[in-house]
Design an enzyme around this catalytic site. Structure first.
Site, mmCIF file in Angstrom:
data_model
loop_
_atom_site.group_PDB
_atom_site.id
_atom_site.type_symbol
_atom_site.label_atom_id
_atom_site.label_comp_id
_atom_site.label_asym_id
_atom_site.label_seq_id
_atom_site.Cartn_x
_atom_site.Cartn_y
_atom_site.Cartn_z
ATOM 1 N N GLY A 128 49.984 61.900 90.672
ATOM 2 C CA GLY A 128 50.184 60.597 90.026
ATOM 3 C C GLY A 128 49.830 60.521 88.547
ATOM 4 N N VAL A 129 49.769 61.666 87.860
ATOM 5 C CA VAL A 129 49.407 61.634 86.432
ATOM 6 C C VAL A 129 50.631 61.586 85.515
ATOM 7 C CG1 VAL A 129 47.164 62.760 86.712
ATOM 8 C CG2 VAL A 129 49.212 64.160 86.322
ATOM 9 N N GLY A 130 51.817 61.756 86.110
ATOM 10 C CA GLY A 130 53.029 61.680 85.283
ATOM 11 C C GLY A 130 53.810 62.978 85.186
ATOM 12 N N THR A 188 56.367 63.913 86.945
ATOM 13 C CA THR A 188 57.809 63.644 87.014
ATOM 14 C C THR A 188 58.308 63.059 85.699
ATOM 15 O OG1 THR A 188 57.563 63.221 89.374
ATOM 16 C CG2 THR A 188 59.602 62.473 88.366
ATOM 17 N N LYS A 242 62.452 70.439 91.920
ATOM 18 C CA LYS A 242 61.199 70.020 92.564
ATOM 19 C C LYS A 242 61.199 70.809 93.868
ATOM 20 C CE LYS A 242 57.774 67.044 93.783
ATOM 21 N NZ LYS A 242 56.601 66.568 93.031
ATOM 22 N N THR A 253 56.861 65.941 99.148
ATOM 23 C CA THR A 253 56.408 65.226 100.348
ATOM 24 C C THR A 253 56.566 63.729 100.078
ATOM 25 O OG1 THR A 253 54.125 65.263 99.577
ATOM 26 C CG2 THR A 253 54.787 67.045 101.056
ATOM 27 N N GLU A 255 59.106 70.917 88.524
ATOM 28 C CA GLU A 255 57.907 70.097 88.768
ATOM 29 C C GLU A 255 57.187 70.623 89.996
ATOM 30 O OE1 GLU A 255 58.353 65.814 89.569
ATOM 31 O OE2 GLU A 255 56.250 65.744 90.180
ATOM 32 N N PRO A 275 52.265 57.707 75.053
ATOM 33 C CA PRO A 275 51.631 56.428 75.371
ATOM 34 C C PRO A 275 52.131 55.841 76.682
ATOM 35 C CG PRO A 275 53.347 56.127 73.724
ATOM 36 C CD PRO A 275 53.273 57.602 73.980
#
Ligand SMILES: Nc1ncnc2c1ncn2[C@@H]1O[C@H](COP(=O)(O)OP(=O)(O)OP(=O)(O)O)[C@@H](O)[C@H]1O
Ligand SMILES: [Mg+2]
Length: 234
Positions: free
Chosen positions: A13-15, A17, A38, A42, A116, A201
């Site tokens: 979840g840090v980015g 993608t 990818k 999951t 990814e 940002p």
């Protein structure tokens, strides 16, 4: 030139993608034929009897990829857990041969492939392979996505240390979703010698889940030197 890049993160979840998509779009804008991958997803949703990963939809759409989902995302699992756990929950056998074959096909077809990972470098993909092993097998350098939250200094430094211990090539760190994180970036700079590719940002119009890109490609191209990501260092 590199054959591709492997985008990993200090956490889920840090980015990954968002950054992988921006890299692919920037390389396409550079005039190259780019593919996305990818390998293992999951938390895939069932649509018309087929499992679909949000990440794959987002990554394909940002570059208008027409590659088959089976090539871009050979392994997709429904439970939103680590791959090994999702596989054992659903009785699926993860066959890494499909991943290596699909990567080779994409690498042969395109000038550059943006891959990814899943989770972080030590996420288990099958019983013997971690995400780090996937990057090694593909012989790709890492872009490490970091984000500012309590605990992120530890996660970032551990990721860098582990990458080094596995002899992975580190292209650099990208700090994503940065809001008032100057101290964090300075601390990472003080405590590690790894290159920083730049900071991205927070853009309120970006949403992977809704496949919204906001100004991410423009922000990325303004902040990050894409040639550094493409260039092969000797
Ligand atoms: N620069 C940004 N500005 C605003 N929102 C962002 C930005 N980068 C990522 N996000 C949002 O943060 C969330 C997590 O990003 P993303 O899905 O890219 O992370 P991830 O590391 O790929 O996650 P996963 O481990 O699930 O694959 C998503 O909702 C995404 O839209
Ligand atoms: Mg993702």
């Amino acid at each position: 030139m590199e054959k591709g890049i492997f985008v990993t993160g200090i956490d889920t979840g840090v980015g990954k993608t968002v950054i992988a998509g921006a890299i692919a779009a920037a390389i396409k804008a550079h005039g190259l034929d780019v593919g996305v991958m990818k390998p293992v997803a999951t938390g895939a949703r069932e649509i018309d009897g087929k499992l679909v990963s949000e990440d794959v939809v987002y990554l394909k759409k940002i570059i208008d990829s027409t590659d088959d989902d089976d090539l871009v995302n050979p392994i997709r699992l429904k439970p939103a857990s680590a791959p090994t756990i999702a596989a054992s929950k659903t009785g699926v056998l993860i066959d890494m041969e499909n991943v290596w074959k699909a990567y080779k096909e994409l690498a042969d077809k395109h000038d550059f492939v943006v891959v990814e990972g899943i989770g972080g470098l030590m996420a288990p993909v099958d019983n013997t392979i971690l995400v780090a092993d996937m990057a090694l097998k593909m012989d790709l350098a890492l872009v490490i996505v970091s984000k500012y939250y309590l605990g992120a200094i530890n996660h970032t430094l551990l990721t860098l240390e582990y990458a080094r211990s596995r002899n992975l090539r580190i292209k650099g760190i990208i700090f994503n979703m940065l809001r008032n994180g100057e101290d964090f970036v300075a601390e990472i700079g003080r405590l590690s010698s790894s290159p920083v590719l730049g900071t991205i940002p927070f853009d309120e119009n970006v949403c992977v889940e809704k496949c919204l890109y906001g100004d991410i490609v423009e922000l990325f191209r303004k902040e990050i030197n894409i040639s550094k990501i493409m260039r092969k260092e000797t």
